[in-house]
Scaffold this active site. Structure first.
Site, PDB file in Angstrom:
ATOM      1  CG  HIS A 369      -1.986  -1.021   1.209  1.00  0.00           C
ATOM      2  ND1 HIS A 369      -3.265  -0.813   0.725  1.00  0.00           N
ATOM      3  CD2 HIS A 369      -1.949  -2.312   1.624  1.00  0.00           C
ATOM      4  CE1 HIS A 369      -3.974  -1.918   0.852  1.00  0.00           C
ATOM      5  NE2 HIS A 369      -3.195  -2.851   1.399  1.00  0.00           N
ATOM      6  CB  THR A 667     -10.140   4.712  -0.869  1.00  0.00           C
ATOM      7  OG1 THR A 667      -9.619   5.051   0.416  1.00  0.00           O
ATOM      8  CG2 THR A 667      -9.413   3.490  -1.394  1.00  0.00           C
ATOM      9  CE  LYS A 671     -14.060   5.779   1.290  1.00  0.00           C
ATOM     10  NZ  LYS A 671     -13.121   5.882   2.425  1.00  0.00           N
TER      11      LYS A 671
HETATM   12  C1  F85 Z   1      -3.135   3.789   2.269  1.00  0.00           C
HETATM   13  N1  F85 Z   1      -2.180   3.382   3.273  1.00  0.00           N
HETATM   14  C2  F85 Z   1      -2.472   4.535   1.128  1.00  0.00           C
HETATM   15  N2  F85 Z   1      -1.541   2.983   5.444  1.00  0.00           N
HETATM   16  O1  F85 Z   1      -1.775   5.657   1.631  1.00  0.00           O
HETATM   17  C3  F85 Z   1      -3.565   4.990   0.173  1.00  0.00           C
HETATM   18  O2  F85 Z   1      -3.013   5.617  -0.940  1.00  0.00           O
HETATM   19  C4  F85 Z   1      -4.380   3.778  -0.273  1.00  0.00           C
HETATM   20  O3  F85 Z   1      -5.494   4.186  -0.998  1.00  0.00           O
HETATM   21  C5  F85 Z   1      -4.869   2.984   0.932  1.00  0.00           C
HETATM   22  O4  F85 Z   1      -3.791   2.638   1.771  1.00  0.00           O
HETATM   23  C6  F85 Z   1      -5.577   1.711   0.539  1.00  0.00           C
HETATM   24  O5  F85 Z   1      -4.789   0.983  -0.361  1.00  0.00           O
HETATM   25  C7  F85 Z   1      -2.508   3.398   4.581  1.00  0.00           C
HETATM   26  O6  F85 Z   1      -3.606   3.759   4.961  1.00  0.00           O
HETATM   27  C8  F85 Z   1      -1.671   2.896   6.792  1.00  0.00           C
HETATM   28  O7  F85 Z   1      -2.699   3.174   7.371  1.00  0.00           O
HETATM   29  C9  F85 Z   1      -0.482   2.461   7.570  1.00  0.00           C
HETATM   30  C10 F85 Z   1      -0.627   2.060   8.878  1.00  0.00           C
HETATM   31  C11 F85 Z   1       0.484   1.691   9.625  1.00  0.00           C
HETATM   32  C12 F85 Z   1       1.754   1.770   9.071  1.00  0.00           C
HETATM   33  C13 F85 Z   1       1.897   2.160   7.765  1.00  0.00           C
HETATM   34  C14 F85 Z   1       0.775   2.509   7.008  1.00  0.00           C
HETATM   35  C15 F85 Z   1       2.986   1.468   9.885  1.00  0.00           C
HETATM   36  C16 F85 Z   1       3.669   0.233   9.370  1.00  0.00           C
HETATM   37  C17 F85 Z   1       3.932   2.625   9.770  1.00  0.00           C
HETATM   38  C18 F85 Z   1       2.672   1.284  11.342  1.00  0.00           C
END
Ligand code: F85
Length: 822
Positions: A369, A667, A671
């Site tokens: 992601h 995303t 929406k």
């Molecule tokens: C999101 N990632 C992207 N990561 O940024 C978007 O562009 C994408 O549309 C969506 O994913 C769905 O594919 C995202 O939300 C996190 O929430 C996330 C959470 C924790 C971590 C990294 C990313 C750690 C590993 C740093 C704790």
């Protein structure tokens, strides 16, 4: 035939669905309220919500059971979605919609003079996720159930979800989100399926009587994982899938041991340590901070889930395991699954390594992601060794065999071996978890076309060269049930009137709206509904931000996690520019209401400064009598799923302005589009696919493209843009003058410095001119009401491909290969 508990399957009979008429529902509601909850009709609405949720859950139960019985078929291939996050939001409205209970429920409530909406509003959001990744998992579950696919979601039952954000003097302040405090009516505890997860200890190697080598992981500290099941109802299809969330609880033996030793307090403290594992969701969405507890959480989720799947498999030939099971890893977070499945197969099932590896590698699939290097998880080898010693050994062996393959393929290419190793060498040796996921998976995908292609060319290039056939793209989506049918009931009514029923589970039908963009009568109905939704949004903003938005103005919205790469700062620079224009007597502007919302990770100082700046700019603009109604700015506190349900329906202009190549997909953009907003956006993530679907005339594209960003980076000189652009110079000058922080001198110096630095990774100033000019084009388009409503309709019409039904159909056709039930 027996099931996994040894119960005779013939005793597990389906039950009849409950009658769903208003009379019965009204009766059941009173029974729950009076006899179960012991409350009165005039009590706090939260108990009315609980009673309603129980009634609704009862209605799901027959289908839930039947679906489960169906899934007992040993010939059925199943998928297991492993995710550290599920950003579910509220469930009542969604369940009523999917199970066609909304109307009888509304009628039943009317008999008690209760408004269904008021009760729905009492449900706390289940905020078990940070942002897009967690919300995507929730949308995926909705689509899997709707498509009748045997998919179970596995996750963690955090006691505290995403923190609650409030604003004090413009600053973000975090409050814990104890969402389970009043109980969670949707879940069912299943202690009979509890699993034990090991930590610490040491590994003994031995040779058994048959001469086979083996490993024993001993002296471990054990934690019990207790599952809580949540029903996931498909749309009008009687399928109810399961989201299984693990809760950590201390083992009884473990406590007793300490207690017998006489150290009662220590025993209780250790119990706490065990139960800490699922205490809180980590609120970082981009930067891994390497905390031991986080690794514990990841292993806890993974081990409990894999054991649960193996338990259900028990008694069947293990050679067939990969034929009937597939795991989808939601980002790198659960990638320890690769090593854990090996441990279970080799150490517990006593399979030869080669056979175990063949099975593991054929049933894991990995979704990435992000391209941001700071989000890629790496764990220090030391930490791994003390917490999960046996897993480290397994990772070493996987690595040794993998690197032998690399050497055989590219003899003498030491540099390549160093780059691809699962272990990063250096002062602190680290395990590269993303590499582990890649090496252990048969499928690796990104979440939008651009993102997948950048993964192949950049971050994962070496792996792509080695295994090109494993790489694929699955462009994200959102569920149209929650994000259109439920969130926008008036528009949903119009769609059904116009297109007939059925678009909710076949969103491509929205194409049928295209010709109606030319129909004046239709446009008028469209605009009336939009106006109503804008009033709803204005009420929300007034209530939470205390700012008055006039629904006839242009509603310009950016809501998402606060991050430098998402460039809320660029938006704020534009606001300051508009403020300057108003002050210099430019009368050409259209009235505009700008809404910004989102949470900053508590440890991300720069993001918190952006929140503060947005709030300060809002305060100055809104209190300036010269500005009046021409410009309003609001920061909505505690942006979450239930607020987005209102926000996305009342937005005219959707801000998707990340530095090109940095937003994997996005995303929120989908929406907004689905609900008739027009996008102003960079050529990034799924914006590109939105642009292609809707056409250039109905999308405001601006800014550098990914390749231009990369080419400019080494010679990026922000000062050149300032010198060449009087508008930009004026904006920065006003910022630097302290106009927005008169009583707090210097607080924005860091932010301003980052914008002006040649090392600014987000290159915000490079896109300023293009953004401002494009915003000017937005205003010209807005002047032409007919043109704007046309664009709005065409955006909804083209949004069909951004349904997660399409996304999940692709996952299934190309990765999971499951047979739909029903
Ligand atoms: C999101 N990632 C992207 N990561 O940024 C978007 O562009 C994408 O549309 C969506 O994913 C769905 O594919 C995202 O939300 C996190 O929430 C996330 C959470 C924790 C971590 C990294 C990313 C750690 C590993 C740093 C704790």
């Amino acid at each position: 035939m027996n099931n996994e508990l040894g119960e005779e399957l013939c005793l597990l009979q389906p039950i009849d669905p409950l009658p769903a008429d208003a009379d019965t529902i009204a009766q059941d509601f009173r029974r729950y309220l009076d006899y179960h909850l012991g409350r009165f009709l005039g009590c706090d609405t939260v108990y009315l919500y609980h009673a309603l949720a129980y009634v609704t859950r009862d209605h799901l139960m027959a289908d839930w059971r039947n679906t489960w019985l169906h899934y007992q078929d040993p010939q059925l291939r199943r998928a297991h979605y492993l995710s550290m996050e599920y950003l579910i939001g509220r469930s009542l409205g969604n369940n009523l919609l999917n199970c066609e209970l909304a109307e009888p429920m509304r009628e039943a409530m009317e008999r008690f003079s209760i408004r269904l909406e008021d009760v729905e509003a009492k449900e706390p959001d289940a905020g078990l996720g940070n942002g897009g990744l967690g919300r995507l998992a929730a949308c995926f579950l909705d689509s899997c159930a709707t498509l009748g696919l045997p998919v179970i979601g596995y996750g963690l039952r955090y006691e505290y979800g995403m923190f609650h954000q409030h604003i004090e003097n413009g600053h973000q302040v975090e409050d814990p989100d104890h969402w389970l405090r009043d109980g969670h009516p949707w879940e069912i505890e299943r202690p009979e399926f509890a699993q034990t997860v090991h930590f610490g200890g040491r590994v003994e190697h031995f040779t058994d009587a048959q001469g086979h080598e083996g490993a024993r992981w001993t002296d471990t500290e054990d934690v019990v994982a207790v599952p809580y099941d949540i029903p996931i109802a498909g749309y009008r299809n009687k399928v109810v899938n399961t989201l299984r969330l693990w809760n950590a609880s201390a083992t009884s033996e473990f406590n007793l041991m300490e207690f017998n030793a006489g150290d009662y307090a220590e025993a209780v403290a250790l119990k706490n340590q065990a139960e800490n594992i699922t205490m809180v969701l980590y609120p970082n969405d981009a930067t891994e901070n390497g905390k031991e507890l986080r690794l514990r959480q990841q292993y806890f989720l993974t081990s409990a889930s894999l054991q649960d799947v193996l338990r259900q498999w028990d008694g069947r030939p293990i050679e067939d395991f990969a034929k009937f099971n597939v795991f989808q890893l939601n980002d790198t977070h659960p990638s320890i699954a690769v090593a854990e499945l090996m441990r279970l197969l080799v150490d517990e099932k006593r399979l030869p390594w080669e056979q175990a590896w063949e099975i593991s590698r054929s049933c894991m699939a990995y979704t990435n992601h992000t391209l941001l290097p700071e989000a890629l998880e790496r764990w220090p080898v030391n930490l791994f060794e003390s917490l999960l010693p046996r897993l480290l050994e397994i990772i070493y062996r996987i690595n040794a065999e993998f690197l032998a393959e690399v050497r055989a393929r590219w003899p003498g290419d030491m540099e390549r071996v160093r780059r691809m190793s699962l272990i990063e060498e250096g002062p602190v040796r680290q395990v590269r978890m993303a590499w582990l996921a890649i090496v252990g998976s048969f499928s690796i995908n990104g979440v939008a076309e651009l993102h997948s292609s950048l993964l192949r060319q950049g971050l994962f290039r070496d792996f792509y060269e080695m295994w090109p056939e494993r790489f694929n793209n699955k462009t994200n989506g959102v569920t149209p049930r929650r994000w259109l049918a439920h969130a926008n009931p008036h528009l949903a009514g119009l769609l059904t009137d116009t297109l007939g029923d059925g678009w909710q589970a076949d969103l491509a039908r929205l194409e049928g709206l295209r010709p109606l963009a030319d129909d004046a009568g239709f446009r008028e109905r469209w605009c009336e509904i939009r106006h109503y939704n804008k009033q709803r949004l204005a009420d929300l903003v007034a209530h939470y931000a205390g700012v008055r938005f006039d629904p006839s103005a242009l509603f310009d919205v950016q809501v998402k996690r606060i991050h430098e790469y998402k460039r809320q700062l660029l938006n704020i620079l534009h606001i300051i520019h508009l403020y300057n224009c108003i002050h210099s007597g430019d009368e050409e502007r259209v009235p505009r209401c700008v809404l910004i919302g989102g949470k900053a990770a508590p440890g991300y100082v720069r993001a918190k400064e952006i929140v503060k700046l947005a709030n300060n700019v809002a305060a100055v603009v809104n209190s300036d009598p010269l500005v009046g109604e021409r410009l309003k700015v609001a920061f909505i506190p505690n942006y979450n799923v239930s607020k987005m349900e209102v926000i996305c329906t009342g937005t005219d202009l959707s801000e998707q302005i990340s530095t090109a190549s940095k937003e994997a997909s996005g995303t929120g953009n989908m929406k907004f589009m689905m609900n008739g907003a027009v996008t102003i956006g960079t050529y990034d993530g799924a914006n590109i696919e939105i642009l292609q679907a809707v056409g250039e005339d109905n999308f405001f594209l601006f800014g550098l493209h990914a390749d231009e960003v990369a080419a400019l980076r080494p010679q990026y000189e922000p000062q050149q843009y300032i010198d060449a652009d009087p508008d930009l110079a004026a904006v920065l000058q006003l910022l630097e003058s302290g106009h927005f922080n008169a009583v707090e001198p210097g607080i924005f110096d860091g932010l301003i410095g980052s914008l002006k630095s040649p090392h600014d990774p987000w290159m915000t100033l490079a896109d300023f001119r293009s953004y401002i000019d494009t915003q000017q084009r937005v205003e010209q388009a807005w002047h032409d009401t007919e043109r704007w409503s046309r664009m709005s309709i065409l955006n909804t019409a083209a949004s069909g491909m951004f349904s997660t039904d399409r996304t999940i159909a692709e996952y299934n056709a190309e990765i999971w290969r499951l047979k739909a039930i029903g």
